[in-house]
Write a protein that holds these residues in place. Structure first.
Motif, PDB file in Angstrom:
ATOM      1  N   VAL A 285      -8.989  -1.336   4.822  1.00 31.23           N
ATOM      2  CA  VAL A 285      -7.550  -1.275   4.546  1.00 31.23           C
ATOM      3  C   VAL A 285      -6.820  -2.189   5.526  1.00 31.23           C
ATOM      4  CG1 VAL A 285      -5.511   0.218   4.592  1.00 31.23           C
ATOM      5  CG2 VAL A 285      -7.651   1.026   3.559  1.00 31.23           C
ATOM      6  N   VAL A 286      -5.867  -2.976   5.029  1.00 28.13           N
ATOM      7  CA  VAL A 286      -5.065  -3.870   5.866  1.00 28.13           C
ATOM      8  C   VAL A 286      -3.607  -3.434   5.786  1.00 28.13           C
ATOM      9  CG1 VAL A 286      -4.307  -6.249   6.255  1.00 28.13           C
ATOM     10  CG2 VAL A 286      -6.660  -5.792   5.511  1.00 28.13           C
ATOM     11  N   LEU A 287      -3.014  -3.125   6.928  1.00 31.33           N
ATOM     12  CA  LEU A 287      -1.609  -2.757   7.018  1.00 31.33           C
ATOM     13  C   LEU A 287      -0.910  -3.798   7.889  1.00 31.33           C
ATOM     14  CD1 LEU A 287      -1.920   1.108   7.635  1.00 31.33           C
ATOM     15  CD2 LEU A 287      -1.778  -0.115   5.447  1.00 31.33           C
ATOM     16  N   ALA A 288       0.010  -4.551   7.318  1.00 29.62           N
ATOM     17  CA  ALA A 288       0.724  -5.573   8.062  1.00 29.62           C
ATOM     18  C   ALA A 288       1.740  -4.932   9.012  1.00 29.62           C
ATOM     19  CB  ALA A 288       1.410  -6.539   7.099  1.00 29.62           C
ATOM     20  N   GLY A 289       2.408  -5.756   9.797  1.00 32.35           N
ATOM     21  CA  GLY A 289       3.294  -5.265  10.840  1.00 32.35           C
ATOM     22  C   GLY A 289       4.375  -4.329  10.336  1.00 32.35           C
TER      23      GLY A 289
END
Length: 363
Positions: A285-289
């Protein structure tokens, strides 16, 4: 520390053309590269910078004519940004922590220190803590009772590791990270206004004088292998079970992971991500800023959320999200386009209303 271009080519799996005996002491942007530097000119746009600098060797884009660029040698790699990982790993000496145990360190007699570990100045290690082989702990680190640190871990300056925290092999904790602080868990004797709002989605109910009672954190934190935690990030201990960060996951500076959260493998969370308690997050999972995640929801494998997305409900596997509240990225883009058209639409409606009013008046 200097390397020959031959050594760098082997380390990167790169194709070398030209003089492999050149000695390289550092990497540099093309315009700032001296004769001892490897210029990072991985796109044609960087050619002008090579002319401004004094590099003798560079990593170049595929098909570049290194001789015409005035170089003595060049490296070619299939994926330049990936090559950066290998190059920086080769040239990074890491923090200077002397081998052995510094005289100012305070270590409980019951703690176990693995072979080859390096314990810096003013480190405190509590009762029954276990420090793995070749682990390095920089100055002012604190390791509480019964914590376990894996082999080859790097604990940077000022890191705080709470009681019973389990940290895997090759983990990197950047300065100021806090692993295993108490979770933020409080409850009222009777149903609180917050609970009413959750149920009614707006009505807080009659105001009552209530105080908050602490729910103590009996769990800890478990971190897998090859995890990196950024500076001043905070991972709270679980209430009963442990908060978990899966192997290979990378958390940026100022990320906050609430109590009981379960994070899968190889996730990537950018700066200022906040994850509320009891969230379950899948793998990759990728969660940006500045992404925010509501408590007690599930995020499936391979979800990607763009910057400042606020996730309030479960996110299915593979979903790409954006916006507040989170929605499919393509839906958010279309909604935003429609939002920007609203002023023009209002003007058109106003003109139509005028036309209708004039016709009504004439009738």
């Amino acid at each position: 520390m200097a390397f020959t271009l031959d050594q760098i080519a082997v380390a990167l799996g790169a194709r070398l053309e030209g003089d492999g005996s050149l000695r390289i002491a550092r990497a540099a942007e093309p315009a700032e590269a001296g004769a001892d530097a490897l210029a990072l000119a991985m796109k044609p746009a960087y050619a002008e910078g090579l002319a401004q600098g004094a590099a003798q060797a560079a990593i170049l884009w595929d098909g570049a004519d290194w001789r015409a660029l005035g170089l003595r040698a060049a490296l070619f790699v299939p994926r330049p940004r990936y090559a950066m990982a290998g190059l920086t790993r080769l040239m990074d000496p890491g923090p200077e922590i002397a081998p052995g145990i510094h005289p100012s360190a305070v270590i409980d007699p019951s703690a176990e220190i693995g072979e080859g570990a390096a314990i810096g100045p003013l480190v405190v290690i509590g009762p029954r803590a276990v420090i793995g082989p070749r682990a390095r702990i920089a100055p002012h680190g604190f390791i509480a009772e019964d914590a376990r640190i894996g082999a080859d871990a790097l604990i940077q300056a000022g890191v705080r590791i709470g009681a019973r925290v389990q940290i895997g092999d090759r983990v990197i904790l950047q300065p100021g990270a806090v692993i295993g602080a108490d979770g933020f868990s409080f409850v009222t004797p009777e149903k609180s206004a917050v609970e009413n709002v959750r149920q009614s989605l707006g009505d807080a109910g009659a105001a009552e004088a209530q105080g908050w009672t602490r729910i103590h954190s009996l769990g800890a934190v478990t971190i897998g292998d090859d995890v990196e935690i950024g500076a001043n990030a905070c991972i709270d201990r679980g209430t009963i079970r442990d908060t978990v960060v899966g192997s290979g996951s990378k958390l940026d500076n100022l990320v906050h992971v609430g109590h009981n959260v379960q994070i899968g493998r190889d996730c990537l969370f950018c700066g200022q991500v906040g994850i509320a308690g009891s969230v379950r997050i899948g793998d990759r999972v990728v969660l940006a800023g500045q992404v925010g995640v509501n408590d007690n929801i599930f995020i499936g494998d391979d979800v990607i959320a763009g910057g400042a997305t606020k996730i309030f409900t479960n996110a299915p596997k593979g979903r790409v999200l954006l916006g507040y509240p989170a929605m499919r990225m393509e839906t958010h883009v279309e909604s935003y386009k429609a939002l920007r058209r609203l002023p023009r639409l209002f003007a058109q409606v106003a003109e139509l209303q005028k036309a209708v009013s004039k016709r009504s008046a004439s009738d």
